[in-house]
Design an enzyme around this catalytic site. Structure first.
Site, PDB file in Angstrom:
ATOM      1  N   GLU A 166       0.802  -1.233   0.000  1.00 51.66           N
ATOM      2  CA  GLU A 166       0.000   0.000   0.000  1.00 51.66           C
ATOM      3  C   GLU A 166       0.831   1.278   0.000  1.00 51.66           C
ATOM      4  O   GLU A 166       0.782   2.073   0.954  1.00 51.66           O
ATOM      5  CB  GLU A 166      -0.957  -0.005   1.203  1.00 51.66           C
ATOM      6  CG  GLU A 166      -1.936  -1.154   1.161  1.00 51.66           C
ATOM      7  CD  GLU A 166      -3.020  -1.069   2.241  1.00 51.66           C
ATOM      8  OE1 GLU A 166      -2.911  -0.215   3.132  1.00 51.66           O
ATOM      9  OE2 GLU A 166      -3.974  -1.849   2.164  1.00 51.66           O
ATOM     10  N   GLU A 351      -5.246  -8.495   0.663  1.00 47.16           N
ATOM     11  CA  GLU A 351      -5.858  -8.175   1.959  1.00 47.16           C
ATOM     12  C   GLU A 351      -7.348  -7.965   1.766  1.00 47.16           C
ATOM     13  O   GLU A 351      -7.765  -7.321   0.789  1.00 47.16           O
ATOM     14  CB  GLU A 351      -5.297  -6.875   2.576  1.00 47.16           C
ATOM     15  CG  GLU A 351      -3.946  -7.011   3.214  1.00 47.16           C
ATOM     16  CD  GLU A 351      -3.474  -5.727   3.885  1.00 47.16           C
ATOM     17  OE1 GLU A 351      -4.327  -4.941   4.359  1.00 47.16           O
ATOM     18  OE2 GLU A 351      -2.249  -5.529   3.928  1.00 47.16           O
TER      19      GLU A 351
HETATM   20  C1  FCB Z   1      -4.295  -2.068   5.597  1.00 57.67           C
HETATM   21  C2  FCB Z   1      -2.898  -2.412   6.065  1.00 57.67           C
HETATM   22  C3  FCB Z   1      -2.845  -3.535   7.073  1.00 57.67           C
HETATM   23  C4  FCB Z   1      -3.976  -3.456   8.068  1.00 57.67           C
HETATM   24  C5  FCB Z   1      -5.304  -3.284   7.378  1.00 57.67           C
HETATM   25  C6  FCB Z   1      -6.496  -3.223   8.301  1.00 57.67           C
HETATM   26  O1  FCB Z   1      -4.315  -0.759   5.112  1.00 57.67           O
HETATM   27  O2  FCB Z   1      -2.098  -2.784   4.971  1.00 57.67           O
HETATM   28  O3  FCB Z   1      -1.580  -3.519   7.680  1.00 57.67           O
HETATM   29  O4  FCB Z   1      -3.724  -2.489   8.988  1.00 57.67           O
HETATM   30  O5  FCB Z   1      -5.279  -2.112   6.589  1.00 57.67           O
END
Ligand code: FCB
Length: 449
Positions: A166, A351
């Site tokens: 990210e 994620e």
């Molecule tokens: C993302 C992050 C991860 C975690 C999630 C909830 O932005 O990459 O580390 O904190 O959010």
């Protein structure tokens, strides 16, 4: 549950990040990271929590590997703490740090879990921050050296590599607003951080390729919904899309930055782009990692400053973090990426998950039905995207176990496994069993067909 379109060898995984779980921040030669420095500042993290101990994963990784095996994961995305393997981010290598990741990788492979390491999930060595961090172009070169040393050590066993996590969130929260480490509040002057991270990605990619490895990047992506069809709202939505999404995907797949003139910045991002940089950045990738949580609704600004304003999303359930739950946004996003980029490689969801106010009940269970529903509906959205022609190869839920959630400290629980942050006792939640059964069923079906 019918997930009929996912490929037979779909990777079923969970994600974590070093600073959020490892602890042991001062042990075995690990140097300080920007997150150690930042969390030591009074008032920046809820209740003054820090990652000093986190989930104590550095010492308890065997127990955590056993949990992964029990869940039947076929992939595990973790991150390597750069200051654990190079205390100051340059020069000398810390053998004990390398040994830890070596043991972790061997433990994964012994359990049939494919490792997907991320090289940078925000814990920059403080030594590099002292030289300007990602505002300094040199950090990109140091990152490539670190990538090369990791590839040399683990590349015989680890096939899939993720360069950055990210870069958008890291740039905006870390350097634009200052709510994450390193805590700089530069507003739009933070934009060179985008380019230097992407340059670091491109340079690291070249090193990883030398070792014949597969490379991806994990981007935070959001479908941008204009609040109305008025020209002002549409222009604001476009400006936001350019910043959040296109700034980090256009250069990868088209070799050019999007129009950032709404931010008063030209195509050189504050003079940081040099000849040849975009060739490095746009070198073909094996996959794109997509981190998805929710869409973003945008309206025209009502005050001076930025060219957009975030508008509330109404009419959806919300997580404990107050994020709207919009599963179809994931399908929408994946289809949009496919339509936007003819050169889009295969995708992994790197994620996706939700925070729930989970408690261990008297009978020792954690009935997290909201999370089961979240995962179920989002996986169906992935399945629907595959049916629409998007090549999705795997899904890593955020996260394996409750951990240090950045500025929120330990207050947000995203895990399949509950962690008591006083005792470190791990308790698998109902979603853990649900995910295990889903993986089992999908794999059994795949074997039959
Ligand atoms: C993302 C992050 C991860 C975690 C999630 C909830 O932005 O990459 O580390 O904190 O959010």
């Amino acid at each position: 549950m019918p997930l009929n379109h996912l490929p037979a060898d779909f990777v079923w995984g969970a994600s974590t990040a070093s600073y959020q779980i490892e602890g042991a921040t001062k042990e075995d030669g690990r140097g300080p990271s920007v997150w150690d420095t930042f969390t030591a500042r009074p008032g920046v993290i809820r209740d003054g929590h820090t990652g000093d101990v986190a989930c104590d994963h550095y010492h308890r990784y065997e127990e955590d590997l056993a949990l992964m095996a029990e869940a039947g994961l076929t992939g595990y995305r973790f991150s390597i703490a750069w200051p654990r393997v190079q205390a100051t981010g340059k020069g000398e290598v810390n053998p004990k740090g390398l040994d830890f990741y070596d043991r972790l990788v061997d433990g994964l492979l012994a359990r049939g879990v494919e490792p997907f390491p991320t090289l940078f999930h925000w814990d920059l060595p403080q030594g590099l921050e002292d030289d300007g961090g990602w505002l300094n172009r040199d950090t990109a070169h140091r990152f490539a050296e670190y990538a090369a040393l990791m590839a040399a050590r683990l590349g015989d066993r680890v096939k899939h590599w993720i360069t950055l996590n990210e870069p958008f969130i890291h740039m905006v929260w870390g350097y634009g607003l200052g709510t994450h480490a390193p805590g700089r509040a530069l507003m739009t002057d933070c934009l060179p951080v985008a380019h230097h991270q992407l340059l670091g990605h491109g340079l690291a990619l070249r090193e990883l390729r030398e070792h014949g490895l597969q490379v991806m990047i994990a981007n935070n992506c959001t479908p941008v919904w204009p609040a109305s069809q008025s020209p002002a709202d549409l222009a604001a939505a476009e400006a936001y899309d350019n910043l959040h999404n296109r700034l980090f995907t256009d250069p990868l797949f088209t070799g050019a930055y999007p129009d950032l003139s709404a931010y008063g910045v030209d195509a050189t991002l504050g003079g940081s782009v040099r000849d040849g940089d975009l060739d490095l950045i746009s070198a073909p990738l094996d996959a794109l990692g997509v981190n998805y949580y929710n869409p973003t609704r945008i309206q025209a600004p009502t005050a001076e400053g930025l060219p957009f304003e975030e508008a509330p999303i109404e009419g959806y359930r919300r997580t404990a973090f107050d994020w709207p739950v919009v599963p179809d946004g994931l399908r929408e996003l994946l289809v949009l990426l496919k339509d936007r980029y003819p050169a889009l490689p295969p995708v992994y969801i790197t994620e996706n998950g939700c925070s729930v106010n989970d408690v261990v009940t008297e009978d020792g269970t954690v009935p997290d039905h909201d999370r089961i529903d979240y995962l179920d509906t989002h996986l169906r959205a992935v399945d629907a995207a595959v049916a629409q022609g998007v090549d999705v190869r795997g899904y890593f839920t955020w996260t394996l176990m409750d951990n240090f959630e950045w500025a929120e400290g330990f207050h947000q629980r995203f895990g399949l496994v509950h962690v008591d942050h006083d005792t470190q006792v791990r308790t698998p939640k109902d979603s853990f069993a649900w995910y295990r059964d889903l993986i089992k069923a999908h794999r059994a079906k795949a074997q039959r067909t």
